[in-house]
Design a protein around this motif. Structure first.
Motif, PDB file in Angstrom:
ATOM      1  N   CYS A  81    -127.118 -73.290  29.390  1.00  0.00           N
ATOM      2  CA  CYS A  81    -126.362 -73.311  28.136  1.00  0.00           C
ATOM      3  C   CYS A  81    -127.266 -73.880  27.036  1.00  0.00           C
ATOM      4  O   CYS A  81    -127.279 -73.387  25.911  1.00  0.00           O
ATOM      5  CB  CYS A  81    -125.096 -74.154  28.255  1.00  0.00           C
ATOM      6  SG  CYS A  81    -124.116 -73.811  29.730  1.00  0.00           S
ATOM      7  N   SER A 109    -130.344 -73.593  26.620  1.00  0.00           N
ATOM      8  CA  SER A 109    -131.385 -72.698  26.113  1.00  0.00           C
ATOM      9  C   SER A 109    -130.921 -71.986  24.851  1.00  0.00           C
ATOM     10  O   SER A 109    -131.738 -71.622  24.004  1.00  0.00           O
ATOM     11  CB  SER A 109    -131.819 -71.693  27.189  1.00  0.00           C
ATOM     12  OG  SER A 109    -130.781 -70.796  27.470  1.00  0.00           O
ATOM     13  N   CYS A 110    -129.645 -71.773  24.707  1.00  0.00           N
ATOM     14  CA  CYS A 110    -129.120 -71.153  23.473  1.00  0.00           C
ATOM     15  C   CYS A 110    -128.428 -72.159  22.556  1.00  0.00           C
ATOM     16  O   CYS A 110    -128.495 -72.034  21.337  1.00  0.00           O
ATOM     17  CB  CYS A 110    -128.112 -70.055  23.811  1.00  0.00           C
ATOM     18  SG  CYS A 110    -128.891 -68.525  24.340  1.00  0.00           S
ATOM     19  N   HIS A 111    -127.720 -73.105  23.167  1.00  0.00           N
ATOM     20  CA  HIS A 111    -126.917 -74.027  22.347  1.00  0.00           C
ATOM     21  C   HIS A 111    -127.688 -75.288  21.976  1.00  0.00           C
ATOM     22  O   HIS A 111    -127.122 -76.192  21.364  1.00  0.00           O
ATOM     23  CB  HIS A 111    -125.615 -74.371  23.082  1.00  0.00           C
ATOM     24  CG  HIS A 111    -124.662 -73.209  23.170  1.00  0.00           C
ATOM     25  ND1 HIS A 111    -123.793 -72.869  22.158  1.00  0.00           N
ATOM     26  CD2 HIS A 111    -124.476 -72.277  24.138  1.00  0.00           C
ATOM     27  CE1 HIS A 111    -123.099 -71.799  22.509  1.00  0.00           C
ATOM     28  NE2 HIS A 111    -123.488 -71.409  23.704  1.00  0.00           N
ATOM     29  N   GLY A 112    -128.952 -75.352  22.378  1.00  0.00           N
ATOM     30  CA  GLY A 112    -129.779 -76.517  22.054  1.00  0.00           C
ATOM     31  C   GLY A 112    -129.780 -77.496  23.221  1.00  0.00           C
ATOM     32  O   GLY A 112    -128.767 -77.658  23.891  1.00  0.00           O
ATOM     33  N   GLY A 127    -126.622 -77.211  18.881  1.00  0.00           N
ATOM     34  CA  GLY A 127    -126.685 -75.906  18.248  1.00  0.00           C
ATOM     35  C   GLY A 127    -128.089 -75.345  18.258  1.00  0.00           C
ATOM     36  O   GLY A 127    -129.069 -76.082  18.260  1.00  0.00           O
ATOM     37  N   GLY A 128    -128.174 -74.035  18.326  1.00  0.00           N
ATOM     38  CA  GLY A 128    -129.445 -73.329  18.318  1.00  0.00           C
ATOM     39  C   GLY A 128    -129.108 -71.910  17.955  1.00  0.00           C
ATOM     40  O   GLY A 128    -128.472 -71.664  16.921  1.00  0.00           O
ATOM     41  N   LEU A 129    -129.444 -70.985  18.850  1.00  0.00           N
ATOM     42  CA  LEU A 129    -128.982 -69.601  18.674  1.00  0.00           C
ATOM     43  C   LEU A 129    -127.451 -69.583  18.715  1.00  0.00           C
ATOM     44  O   LEU A 129    -126.800 -68.868  17.971  1.00  0.00           O
ATOM     45  CB  LEU A 129    -129.572 -68.730  19.797  1.00  0.00           C
ATOM     46  CG  LEU A 129    -129.041 -67.307  19.901  1.00  0.00           C
ATOM     47  CD1 LEU A 129    -129.409 -66.501  18.664  1.00  0.00           C
ATOM     48  CD2 LEU A 129    -129.579 -66.618  21.154  1.00  0.00           C
ATOM     49  N   GLY A 130    -126.888 -70.390  19.602  1.00  0.00           N
ATOM     50  CA  GLY A 130    -125.428 -70.517  19.704  1.00  0.00           C
ATOM     51  C   GLY A 130    -124.956 -71.740  18.933  1.00  0.00           C
ATOM     52  O   GLY A 130    -125.749 -72.637  18.653  1.00  0.00           O
ATOM     53  N   SER A 182    -121.934 -60.403  20.983  1.00  0.00           N
ATOM     54  CA  SER A 182    -122.771 -61.540  20.590  1.00  0.00           C
ATOM     55  C   SER A 182    -123.710 -61.850  21.760  1.00  0.00           C
ATOM     56  O   SER A 182    -123.627 -61.228  22.820  1.00  0.00           O
ATOM     57  CB  SER A 182    -121.916 -62.771  20.277  1.00  0.00           C
ATOM     58  OG  SER A 182    -121.640 -63.504  21.459  1.00  0.00           O
ATOM     59  N   ALA A 183    -124.575 -62.850  21.565  1.00  0.00           N
ATOM     60  CA  ALA A 183    -125.514 -63.230  22.624  1.00  0.00           C
ATOM     61  C   ALA A 183    -124.824 -64.042  23.713  1.00  0.00           C
ATOM     62  O   ALA A 183    -125.422 -64.324  24.740  1.00  0.00           O
ATOM     63  CB  ALA A 183    -126.668 -64.038  22.027  1.00  0.00           C
TER      64      ALA A 183
END
Ligand code: HEC
Length: 83
Positions: free
Chosen positions: A16, A18-21, A26-29, A56-57
């Motif tokens: 999780c 890897s996208c959400h930070g 937060g990041g990509l998500g 969405s991703a």
């Protein structure tokens, strides 16, 4: 903490994250911090984890996670017990 919960915690941090930070800020998500998830029902978070959001991703995790797993993760995110 039962072994499965340790595995789930690892998954949240790595997969999780890897996208959400890595701190889920937060990041990509979008962020998955307790304040960001405030007002979002557990059922919504569980459904998002299991089914993802088509278009969405955000992937569906139902091949890897049971409903119990998703419920545990949703509570874990809302509780924000991580550092
Ligand atoms: C490949 C990137 C990716 C991965 C991996 C990923 N997500 Fe997401 N996630 C997203 C994106 C992008 C969104 C935003 C979707 C949208 O609404 O457009 C999202 C949305 C969400 C939401 C809804 C947040 C809100 O405020 O409405 C939750 C909850 C969520 N993800 C949880 C998780 C969990 C838990 C994991 C790990 C099991 C995970 N995600 C893994 C990309 C990802």
């Amino acid at each position: 903490m039962p072994a499965r919960h340790l595995e789930l915690r690892h998954l949240v941090e790595h997969d999780c994250g890897s996208c959400h930070g890595m701190t889920l800020a937060g990041g990509l998500g979008p962020p998955l911090t307790p304040s960001a998830l405030e007002g979002k029902p557990l059922e919504y978070i569980e459904a998002m984890i299991l089914r993802g959001r088509p278009g969405s991703a955000m992937p569906a995790w139902d091949a890897m996670l049971s409903e119990d797993d998703a419920r545990w993760i949703a509570r874990y995110l809302k509780a924000g017990t991580r550092k």
